[in-house]
Design a protein around this motif. Structure first.
Motif, PDB file in Angstrom:
ATOM      1  N   ALA A 193      74.116 114.443  70.822  1.00  0.00           N
ATOM      2  CA  ALA A 193      73.252 114.298  72.001  1.00  0.00           C
ATOM      3  C   ALA A 193      71.860 113.765  71.639  1.00  0.00           C
ATOM      4  CB  ALA A 193      73.137 115.629  72.748  1.00  0.00           C
ATOM      5  N   ALA A 194      71.792 112.859  70.666  1.00  0.00           N
ATOM      6  CA  ALA A 194      70.501 112.349  70.202  1.00  0.00           C
ATOM      7  C   ALA A 194      70.080 111.064  70.899  1.00  0.00           C
ATOM      8  CB  ALA A 194      70.548 112.096  68.691  1.00  0.00           C
ATOM      9  N   ARG A 243      79.833 112.044  71.757  1.00  0.00           N
ATOM     10  CA  ARG A 243      79.150 113.053  70.940  1.00  0.00           C
ATOM     11  C   ARG A 243      77.674 112.720  70.759  1.00  0.00           C
ATOM     12  NH1 ARG A 243      77.157 113.537  66.067  1.00  0.00           N
ATOM     13  NH2 ARG A 243      77.922 111.513  65.351  1.00  0.00           N
ATOM     14  N   VAL A 244      77.353 111.446  70.481  1.00  0.00           N
ATOM     15  CA  VAL A 244      75.968 111.098  70.133  1.00  0.00           C
ATOM     16  C   VAL A 244      75.092 110.863  71.356  1.00  0.00           C
ATOM     17  CG1 VAL A 244      76.715 110.109  67.943  1.00  0.00           C
ATOM     18  CG2 VAL A 244      76.362 108.606  69.897  1.00  0.00           C
ATOM     19  N   ARG A 256      63.956 101.913  80.612  1.00  0.00           N
ATOM     20  CA  ARG A 256      63.621 102.037  79.202  1.00  0.00           C
ATOM     21  C   ARG A 256      64.125 103.377  78.689  1.00  0.00           C
ATOM     22  NH1 ARG A 256      60.674  99.121  75.817  1.00  0.00           N
ATOM     23  NH2 ARG A 256      59.973 100.132  73.895  1.00  0.00           N
ATOM     24  N   VAL A 257      64.427 103.427  77.376  1.00  0.00           N
ATOM     25  CA  VAL A 257      64.931 104.667  76.795  1.00  0.00           C
ATOM     26  C   VAL A 257      64.144 104.994  75.528  1.00  0.00           C
ATOM     27  CG1 VAL A 257      67.250 104.296  77.719  1.00  0.00           C
ATOM     28  CG2 VAL A 257      66.693 103.476  75.412  1.00  0.00           C
ATOM     29  N   GLY A 258      64.317 106.221  75.077  1.00  0.00           N
ATOM     30  CA  GLY A 258      63.657 106.637  73.841  1.00  0.00           C
ATOM     31  C   GLY A 258      64.444 106.193  72.619  1.00  0.00           C
ATOM     32  N   VAL A 259      65.683 106.729  72.487  1.00  0.00           N
ATOM     33  CA  VAL A 259      66.510 106.437  71.315  1.00  0.00           C
ATOM     34  C   VAL A 259      67.785 105.729  71.764  1.00  0.00           C
ATOM     35  CG1 VAL A 259      67.812 107.415  69.392  1.00  0.00           C
ATOM     36  CG2 VAL A 259      65.624 108.424  70.054  1.00  0.00           C
TER      37      VAL A 259
END
Length: 254
Positions: free
Chosen positions: A96-97, A121-122, A37-40
């Motif tokens: 890095a979001a 980049r993101v 699972r991931v956050g964003v």
């Protein structure tokens, strides 16, 4: 490349005809990435939101974007998803979001080196990238005559439009990603003649060859009806292709 899907009538075809294989493909991908699972997450080329639905099962929050405003408008909203009209070359997310980036049935439309650079980049270092799609070659179980029609009639009348490769591992390496893992898996789905016709007319080759103001679904359903006697469903055989990689973690220079 020209986006063949940027029209409301085409978005309606997409909603009606596209199949939901995304959760199955994403399960394969997360096993390859060793992610639970991931956050964003960012869902690129989200279309009408089928891919976003799958990502929401594994992410706390999803930024979903597509270059087609008509597609984004047709997407079903969700409180944990933000839908934005934006291209894959300019993702509206800070550096890095994201922990995960997904692209379903669209990477072949992109300028892959540019998009991979933007994805690097993101994503945070170590973040996962998933590129997946479904492929259909006309194979219905126990109905070989449909495959003959598909090869001789359908693909000659509606040839494939120009597109790039499914995924370019060399461009990914240049952009800062690690080795690519690829898996191909069969997916069987029962379809009626109406459902098969809806799928076919939502494909880019038919979209490019037909008038935006004419819905070819009824004519296609009638054409393939003989392959579905008494409208009995047939099992269509798809291939799910899943490519995954991680953004490399910079070496510790301390």
């Amino acid at each position: 490349m020209i986006n063949p899907f940027d029209a409301e009538v085409i978005a309606r075809r997409y909603v009606r005809g596209r199949l939901y294989y995304h959760s199955q493909a994403l399960r394969i991908a997360l096993r390859q990435l060793r992610i639970d699972r991931v956050g964003v997450a960012v869902d690129i080329a989200c279309g009408t939101g089928l891919s976003t639905r799958a990502v929401l099962d594994v992410a706390d929050r999803v930024v979903a974007c597509d270059a087609s405003a008509a597609m984004v408008h047709a997407a079903e909203r969700h409180p944990r998803a933000q839908f934005i009209t934006a291209t894959a070359e300019q993702i509206p997310v800070r550096d890095a979001a994201a922990d995960l980036a997904t692209v379903a049935a669209a990477f072949h439309w992109f300028d892959q080196p540019k998009v991979l650079s933007e994805l690097a980049r993101v994503l945070r270092p170590g973040g996962g990238l998933v590129v997946y799609s479904d492929y259909f070659d006309g194979h219905l179980l126990h109905r070989p005559e449909f495959a003959d029609w598909f090869r001789s009639e359908y693909t000659s009348r509606y040839p494939s439009v120009r597109r790039g490769p499914h995924f370019d591992p060399e461009a990914a390496t240049t952009a800062g990603f690690g080795p690519t893992t690829r898996a191909d898996q069969q997916w069987h789905v029962p379809l009626t003649s109406e459902a098969m016709a809806a799928y076919l007319v939502s494909q880019s080759n038919m979209v490019a060859a037909t008038d935006d103001h004419v819905d070819p679904h009824r004519a296609m359903t009638a054409e393939i009806a003989p392959f579905f006697p008494e409208n009995t469903p047939a099992t269509a055989v798809f291939t799910l292709r899943v490519c995954t990689t991680h953004l490399r973690v910079p070496p510790d220079r301390s």
